[in-house]
Structures are given as structure tokens and as C-alpha cells.
Design a protein around this motif. Structure first.
Motif, PDB file in Angstrom:
ATOM      1  N   TRP A   1       0.823  -1.217   0.000  1.00 48.29           N
ATOM      2  CA  TRP A   1       0.000   0.000   0.000  1.00 48.29           C
ATOM      3  C   TRP A   1       0.856   1.265   0.000  1.00 48.29           C
TER       4      TRP A   1
ATOM      5  N   MET B   1       0.714   4.233  -2.735  1.00 44.81           N
ATOM      6  CA  MET B   1       0.491   5.610  -2.321  1.00 44.81           C
ATOM      7  C   MET B   1       1.303   6.592  -3.151  1.00 44.81           C
TER       8      MET B   1
ATOM      9  N   ALA C   1      -5.971   5.017   5.566  1.00 42.62           N
ATOM     10  CA  ALA C   1      -6.454   5.762   4.399  1.00 42.62           C
ATOM     11  C   ALA C   1      -6.892   7.174   4.790  1.00 42.62           C
TER      12      ALA C   1
ATOM     13  N   VAL D   1      -3.699   9.313   5.477  1.00 42.02           N
ATOM     14  CA  VAL D   1      -3.013   9.711   4.240  1.00 42.02           C
ATOM     15  C   VAL D   1      -3.799  10.784   3.509  1.00 42.02           C
TER      16      VAL D   1
ATOM     17  N   VAL E   1      -8.640   7.659  -2.092  1.00 38.29           N
ATOM     18  CA  VAL E   1      -7.429   7.131  -1.456  1.00 38.29           C
ATOM     19  C   VAL E   1      -7.655   5.688  -1.004  1.00 38.29           C
TER      20      VAL E   1
ATOM     21  N   LEU F   1      -5.103   2.535  -1.948  1.00 39.88           N
ATOM     22  CA  LEU F   1      -4.238   1.884  -0.960  1.00 39.88           C
ATOM     23  C   LEU F   1      -4.710   0.476  -0.623  1.00 39.88           C
TER      24      LEU F   1
END
Length: 382
Positions: free
Chosen positions: A133, A137, A350, A353, A364, A368
Motif C-alpha cells: 500500500w 500511495m 487511508a 493519508v 485514497v 491503498l
């Protein structure tokens, strides 16, 4: 006390949001944001880190570990921070640290290898995805800022994928004798460039791994190294640091305390080393699963399910514990032995981020964690 609302979102809401979300570009403009993932390999005991001393069943369930939080920072009416996390506690007081408790990845068994694979790949089950992940990203960031670094002996799964990343760590070769190292140092003494590189290699040959080593000084050096490689304008924007030693099957009180002292030193070194850039930095600390509520016959704990995760940084909306607390009464335990997972770790990551980089949460999450069906990104983390 606890922010329950964000951890009770349903997967249906997340799916609907993704369907009707506006079509926006990801992070089109360059960013100064930095993100560090510290993985706790071995299943860290969240109940011994963010300690639920206010739970009526805690003392009876934990036995000889019931006093583990004595001298620690009281976070709210339920939770107290382990006393070895002094610098982390200061960040909490400055509202630059928050904790998510009773969280877990989708994994529900108790194998370290499988659990770490799910945590790092972001898959629904072990070996369902081949990349990580953290590498995925990078696709959300501007090309010029998608620079990632692993401070580990090899590129961890979380950073593996189509995007190129670098690694910085000592060699896995057997340790050389002190006599040989001294002779090589003398050989390089007359070469300004090689001598400098050699001295740096010697200084970092013991970095990474067990946080308890050398009373946390190696852990602090690792944190300082990460900060040094991330602080410059052209430095890494994403970093992952591997830590081990969290598998506390016996003598947990002393072993966990030593581990947390090292982790605290590492976090403090990252904060100090980044200086003004700490305001642009988010640090995530997470483990593959937690440990049993009850203590075993050797004053340790065995492999469990839910644990705690940390989020730290200058932009974190900290000073709180986020949890839909399930309680530690015997009837409330998962499979009669573990802290019951009520929060989704994928949704927590998530949401962190998305908030940190200013991205659309509903986009997102599937980037991810493409196999996630139940998670909704936790909102309001930064």
C-alpha cells in the motif's frame, strides 16, 4: 474521551461516496509533506502501550501486568500511556499525537508472516496482493515528490511495487572482526571520499531491528538517520522503518518497556532531526495484530487480534484517543481471549493519508486498499 463516530462508519457509505465523488486530480501541485511508517514486527501489545486502566475488568484480566502504566501520562478517563513513552506523551500534550485503539487489519488468524503480509500489502487476506500500500500511495503524489526510502535490510513488502524506491541499511553479511574493520579504516584514511563513506557505514551498521538494543541509542540513531535523509528539499518524502522485538511471549513487563523506550527515542530523534519540517510530517506506527488479554504462565502474552496504532506529527489533530471501546470483560473478548476489533486499521491509514496530503478520502481508500469492502476512511485526523 473517545471519538467513536469515525470508527463506526459503514462500508456502504464509503462505496457510495466513491461512486459520486468529484473527478479531481491527485496532489497536482508539489508538496512539502512527509510520511513515515514505523512497522512493529512481532505483534505489539496495544493493551500495554495505550493502557485501559479505567476499564473495570483490566486489573483482573492483566494480573502481573496490571501496574504497567504506573507513572505514565493519563490520556483520558480510560487510557494511560506507558511511562517509557515520555517524548510521545509530550507530543500528545501538544496535540501532535493521537492513538487509535481496538483496531485491526482484515486478518483474523495469528501467524506473524501472514499478518504482516496483510498489513503491508493492504489485501483482504494473506498473499492476495503482490505489491504494498505504501508503494501504491506514491501514485497519488506528484511525480517529483514520489521519492520513497526503506530503512531496512531489504525493501519491505509495503514499499514494493511498480514505483522505484531506495533502501538504506547495514549489510546482512556476517559481522566482520574489529581488527578487520580497523585495518579497512586505515586503508581508507588517505582517501577523503572513501574515508567519509566508510565512517558513515560504520556509524550505521547497527541500525534497525531490535529497538531495545543499547538502551535505545540505536533506535535514536535510526530516527536521526531517517530525518537526515528526509529533511532536505530533495530528500525522501516517504520512508518506512522496520522494528522488531515486539513478540513478548515471556517477561513482557521489562521487554515491552525496553522496546517502548527505543521507539520513543526514535520518534524524538525524527522530530528533532526534521526541525521545522516536523510541521509537514506524519508518522504512523502500527503492528500486524495484538496480543491476548490474559497473561500466560511466563508473565507474557500470546498472539491476539486487535491492538493500538499511533499517529504523530505537526499537523496531526492530536491530544485524543479514537476508539469504539469493546471492553475487557470476558464476554466481550474476541474468541474469548483477545481484544475485540471494533476499528478498521485500513480505514484509519487511508483517512490519515488523505488528510495529510489533502486528497479525496473516497479515492485514497481503493488505491491503498483495493480489496477493502468494509472500511470507510476515518475523518478529521489532520
Amino acid at each position: 474521551m473517545m471519538d467513536r463516530r469515525n470508527l463506526l462508519r459503514t462500508g456502504a457509505i464509503g462505496a457510495a461516496a466513491a461512486l459520486f465523488a468529484p473527478r479531481i486530480a491527485f496532489a497536482a501541485a508539489p508538496t512539502d509533506k512527509r510520511f513515515v511508517f514505523i512497522i512493529q514486527r512481532g505483534a505489539a501489545d496495544g493493551l500495554g502501550i495505550v493502557v485501559p486502566v479505567g476499564d473495570p475488568a483490566f486489573a483482573g484480566q492483566r494480573g502481573v501486568l496490571a501496574d504497567i502504566a504506573e507513572g505514565g501520562l493519563k490520556l483520558d478517563s480510560t487510557f494511560t500511556l506507558h511511562p517509557m513513552l515520555a517524548e510521545t506523551g509530550k507530543l500528545y500534550g501538544a496535540k501532535q499525537a493521537l492513538f487509535a485503539h481496538a483496531v485491526a487489519s482484515p486478518y483474523r488468524e495469528r501467524s506473524h508472516f501472514d499478518g504482516q503480509n496483510v498489513l503491508e500489502s493492504g489485501g483482504k487476506g494473506p498473499y492476495a496482493l503482490k505489491d504494498g500500500w505504501l508503494n501504491r500511495m506514491l501514485a497519488l503524489l506528484p511525480e517529483a515528490d514520489a521519492r520513497a526510502l526503506a530503512i531496512a535490510a531489504a525493501i519491505p513488502l509495503a514499499l514494493r511495487g511498480t514505483r522505484e524506491v531506495a533502501s538504506y541499511a547495514p549489510s546482512n553479511l556476517p559481522d566482520a572482526s574489529d581488527d578487520l574493520l580497523q585495518r579497512v579504516s586505515m586503508l581508507y584514511q588517505g582517501d577523503a571520499q572513501l574515508h567519509g563513506l566508510w565512517e558513515q557505514a560504520l556509524a550505521t551498521r547497527t541500525l534497525t531491528g531490535d529497538l531495545a538494543a543499547d538502551n535505545g541509542r540505536n533506535a535514536a540513531a535510526t530516527g536521526a538517520l531517517a530525518a537526515r535523509l528526509m529533511a532536505p528539499a530533495n530528500g525522501a518524502r516517504i520512508a518506512m522503518i522496520e522494528t522488531g522485538g515486539w513478540d513478548t511471549h515471556s517477561g513482557q513487563k521489562a521487554r515491552l518497556g525496553a522496546q517502548l523506550r527505543g521507539l520513543d527515542a526514535m520518534i524524538g530523534a525524527i522530530r528533532t532531526g526534521l526541525g521545522a519540517e516536523w510541521a509537514n510530517t506524519m508518522v504512523l506506527v502500527a503492528t500486524e495484530f495484538g496480543r491476548t488479554v490474559a497473561v500466560n504462565g511466563t508473565n507474557g502474552t500470546d498472539h491476539g487480534t486487535a491492538s493500538a496504532a499511533m499517529l504523530l506529527g505537526g499537523g496531526v489533530k492530536g491530544g485524543r484517543v479514537i476508539a469504539d471501546w469493546p471492553g475487557l470483560a470476558q464476554a466481550s473478548l474476541y474468541e474469548g481471549r483477545d481484544l475485540r476489533p471494533t476499528g478498521d486499521l485500513d480505514g484509519f491509514i487511508a483517512g490519515a493519508v488523505a488528510a495529510h496530503f489533502g486528497l479525496e478520502p473516497a479515492r485514497v481508500l481503493p488505491t491503498l486498499f483495493p480489496q477493502s469492502t468494509a472500511a470507510q476512511p476515518v475523518e478529521g485526523l489532520a
